[in-house]
Design a protein around this motif. Structure first.
Motif, PDB file in Angstrom:
ATOM      1  N   GLY A 182       0.837  -1.226   0.000  1.00  0.00           N
ATOM      2  CA  GLY A 182       0.000   0.000   0.000  1.00  0.00           C
ATOM      3  C   GLY A 182       0.858   1.257   0.000  1.00  0.00           C
ATOM      4  N   LEU A 183       0.218   2.363  -0.018  1.00  0.00           N
ATOM      5  CA  LEU A 183       0.912   3.644  -0.093  1.00  0.00           C
ATOM      6  C   LEU A 183       1.378   4.123   1.276  1.00  0.00           C
ATOM      7  N   GLY A 184       0.870   3.528   2.343  1.00  0.00           N
ATOM      8  CA  GLY A 184       1.238   4.001   3.681  1.00  0.00           C
ATOM      9  C   GLY A 184       0.706   5.405   3.923  1.00  0.00           C
ATOM     10  N   ILE A 185       1.273   6.067   4.915  1.00  0.00           N
ATOM     11  CA  ILE A 185       0.883   7.453   5.160  1.00  0.00           C
ATOM     12  C   ILE A 185       1.488   8.320   4.059  1.00  0.00           C
ATOM     13  N   ILE A 186       0.655   9.070   3.378  1.00  0.00           N
ATOM     14  CA  ILE A 186       1.122   9.922   2.281  1.00  0.00           C
ATOM     15  C   ILE A 186       1.432  11.305   2.841  1.00  0.00           C
ATOM     16  N   ASN A 187       2.705  11.707   2.764  1.00  0.00           N
ATOM     17  CA  ASN A 187       3.044  13.057   3.235  1.00  0.00           C
ATOM     18  C   ASN A 187       2.953  14.052   2.091  1.00  0.00           C
ATOM     19  N   ILE A 188       2.290  15.159   2.349  1.00  0.00           N
ATOM     20  CA  ILE A 188       2.158  16.227   1.362  1.00  0.00           C
ATOM     21  C   ILE A 188       2.962  17.437   1.856  1.00  0.00           C
ATOM     22  N   PRO A 189       4.028  17.788   1.119  1.00  0.00           N
ATOM     23  CA  PRO A 189       4.779  18.999   1.491  1.00  0.00           C
ATOM     24  C   PRO A 189       4.007  20.243   1.042  1.00  0.00           C
ATOM     25  N   VAL A 190       4.030  21.267   1.887  1.00  0.00           N
ATOM     26  CA  VAL A 190       3.164  22.428   1.683  1.00  0.00           C
ATOM     27  C   VAL A 190       3.988  23.704   1.578  1.00  0.00           C
ATOM     28  N   TYR A 191       3.708  24.501   0.559  1.00  0.00           N
ATOM     29  CA  TYR A 191       4.231  25.871   0.490  1.00  0.00           C
ATOM     30  C   TYR A 191       3.113  26.818   0.891  1.00  0.00           C
ATOM     31  N   ILE A 192       3.411  27.722   1.805  1.00  0.00           N
ATOM     32  CA  ILE A 192       2.407  28.652   2.320  1.00  0.00           C
ATOM     33  C   ILE A 192       2.801  30.071   1.926  1.00  0.00           C
ATOM     34  N   HIS A 193       1.921  30.740   1.193  1.00  0.00           N
ATOM     35  CA  HIS A 193       2.139  32.118   0.748  1.00  0.00           C
ATOM     36  C   HIS A 193       1.229  33.029   1.570  1.00  0.00           C
ATOM     37  N   ILE A 194       1.818  33.841   2.405  1.00  0.00           N
ATOM     38  CA  ILE A 194       1.037  34.741   3.253  1.00  0.00           C
ATOM     39  C   ILE A 194       1.094  36.132   2.639  1.00  0.00           C
ATOM     40  N   VAL A 195      -0.071  36.648   2.263  1.00  0.00           N
ATOM     41  CA  VAL A 195      -0.130  37.917   1.531  1.00  0.00           C
ATOM     42  C   VAL A 195      -1.023  38.886   2.296  1.00  0.00           C
ATOM     43  N   TYR A 196      -0.405  39.830   2.951  1.00  0.00           N
ATOM     44  CA  TYR A 196      -1.142  40.797   3.785  1.00  0.00           C
ATOM     45  C   TYR A 196      -0.418  42.133   3.742  1.00  0.00           C
ATOM     46  N   PRO A 197      -1.125  43.220   4.049  1.00  0.00           N
ATOM     47  CA  PRO A 197      -0.422  44.515   4.156  1.00  0.00           C
ATOM     48  C   PRO A 197       0.785  44.405   5.084  1.00  0.00           C
ATOM     49  N   ASN A 198       0.605  43.686   6.196  1.00  0.00           N
ATOM     50  CA  ASN A 198       1.748  43.311   7.037  1.00  0.00           C
ATOM     51  C   ASN A 198       1.708  41.790   7.167  1.00  0.00           C
ATOM     52  N   ALA A 199       2.555  41.119   6.413  1.00  0.00           N
ATOM     53  CA  ALA A 199       2.470  39.654   6.320  1.00  0.00           C
ATOM     54  C   ALA A 199       2.800  38.971   7.633  1.00  0.00           C
ATOM     55  N   ASN A 200       3.390  39.719   8.579  1.00  0.00           N
ATOM     56  CA  ASN A 200       3.628  39.120   9.892  1.00  0.00           C
ATOM     57  C   ASN A 200       2.360  39.031  10.728  1.00  0.00           C
ATOM     58  N   THR A 201       1.254  39.598  10.198  1.00  0.00           N
ATOM     59  CA  THR A 201      -0.056  39.443  10.839  1.00  0.00           C
ATOM     60  C   THR A 201      -0.357  37.968  11.113  1.00  0.00           C
ATOM     61  N   ILE A 202       0.064  37.113  10.178  1.00  0.00           N
ATOM     62  CA  ILE A 202      -0.133  35.669  10.338  1.00  0.00           C
ATOM     63  C   ILE A 202       1.184  35.101  10.876  1.00  0.00           C
ATOM     64  N   SER A 203       1.190  34.797  12.173  1.00  0.00           N
ATOM     65  CA  SER A 203       2.434  34.413  12.850  1.00  0.00           C
ATOM     66  C   SER A 203       2.821  32.966  12.538  1.00  0.00           C
ATOM     67  N   ASP A 204       4.048  32.635  12.849  1.00  0.00           N
ATOM     68  CA  ASP A 204       4.478  31.237  12.738  1.00  0.00           C
ATOM     69  C   ASP A 204       3.634  30.339  13.634  1.00  0.00           C
ATOM     70  N   ALA A 205       3.252  30.857  14.817  1.00  0.00           N
ATOM     71  CA  ALA A 205       2.415  30.047  15.719  1.00  0.00           C
ATOM     72  C   ALA A 205       1.065  29.732  15.073  1.00  0.00           C
ATOM     73  N   GLN A 206       0.513  30.721  14.349  1.00  0.00           N
ATOM     74  CA  GLN A 206      -0.766  30.490  13.666  1.00  0.00           C
ATOM     75  C   GLN A 206      -0.594  29.449  12.558  1.00  0.00           C
ATOM     76  N   VAL A 207       0.505  29.549  11.818  1.00  0.00           N
ATOM     77  CA  VAL A 207       0.808  28.544  10.791  1.00  0.00           C
ATOM     78  C   VAL A 207       0.901  27.164  11.432  1.00  0.00           C
ATOM     79  N   ASN A 208       1.613  27.084  12.544  1.00  0.00           N
ATOM     80  CA  ASN A 208       1.795  25.775  13.182  1.00  0.00           C
ATOM     81  C   ASN A 208       0.482  25.213  13.712  1.00  0.00           C
ATOM     82  N   SER A 209      -0.403  26.080  14.195  1.00  0.00           N
ATOM     83  CA  SER A 209      -1.695  25.578  14.687  1.00  0.00           C
ATOM     84  C   SER A 209      -2.525  25.016  13.533  1.00  0.00           C
TER      85      SER A 209
END
Ligand code: ARG
Ligand code: ZN
Ligand code: CA
Length: 233
Positions: free
Chosen positions: A1-28
């Motif tokens: 079988g395929l086992g657990i399929i890992n999907i690598p993710v690129y995250i593009h944060i687009v905001y007037p101040n892109a730090n509005t979306i913190s690393d902690a929010q990404v991790n949650s």
């Protein structure tokens, strides 16, 4: 079988101040995707419902391959993929791309089904609904729902009336979307709706399952020749 399929993710944060979306929010958000797609979320299926034993481990994990922050004064990006033209997806054949921005119009998120143009492949999420943000849509389940679409799942009601299929055998027919947090059983079409499925429109706290049929439909994309099999290389 395929086992657990890992999907690598690129995250593009687009905001007037892109730090509005913190690393902690990404991790949650990543934590929610990783628990929902392995069925290790802590939500409980109500005992005594028809669906108490139907929640399944879909067998996907997600890892952050890169976070790209763009300060951009534009807001209300809409759903016409303008954000993808401005900040193109990176290697969508091997990575899932997520854009986080202000969509506007009360839209939580939207996704492209497999088989579409690589230039627009991926998921767009409103930053107010990305990760643990509080409120009715504040548990990161908009991403779970949109990744479901990205992996070929239809809405639980098939976007039609009772006879409209979602092409998954073990999700019961349903006449329409359900919102809020329905009391079981909510019957549209003779049998109870699976309102607690990630592919309905209920509140984040009230959706907490995929079925075996949904798992099989998602994972079929990764078999030889499947529309997302290139991600396994
Ligand atoms: N309306 C959006 C869609 O159809 C997302 C719904 C997400 N629901 C939620 N409880 N977060 O793709
Ligand atoms: Zn949807
Ligand atoms: Ca079905």
């Amino acid at each position: 079988g395929l086992g657990i399929i890992n999907i690598p993710v690129y995250i593009h944060i687009v905001y007037p101040n892109a730090n509005t979306i913190s690393d902690a929010q990404v991790n949650s958000q990543m934590a929610t995707l990783n628990s929902d797609f392995r069925d290790i979320n802590t939500d409980q299926l109500p005992s005594g419902t028809t669906f108490a034993n139907d929640a399944t481990d879909a067998g996907f994990s997600f890892s952050v391959a890169g976070v790209f922050r763009h300060n951009d004064s534009r807001s209300s990006w809409g759903t016409n993929d303008a954000i993808k033209a401005a900040y193109p997806p990176i290697t969508p054949s091997t990575h899932m791309n997520i854009w986080v921005c202000e969509i506007g119009g009360g839209i939580l998120g939207y996704a492209q089904f497999p088989g579409g143009s690589p230039a627009t492949d991926g998921i767009v999420l409103g930053g107010d609904f990305f990760g643990n943000t509080g409120g009715n849509y504040g548990l990161g389940r908009t991403a779970t729902h949109e990744v479901g679409h990205y992996l070929n799942l239809r809405h639980i009601w098939g976007d039609g009336r009772c006879r409209q299929d979602d092409f998954v055998a073990d999700t019961p027919v349903s006449g329409a979307s359900n919102g809020g947090c329905p009391t079981y059983p909510n019957v549209d079409c003779k049998t109870p709706d699976m309102t607690m499925n990630y592919m309905d429109y209920t509140y984040d706290a009230c959706m907490y399952m995929f079925t075996d049929g949904q798992r099989n439909r998602m994972r079929a994309l990764f078999a030889n020749g499947g529309a997302r099999s290139s991600m396994l290389n």
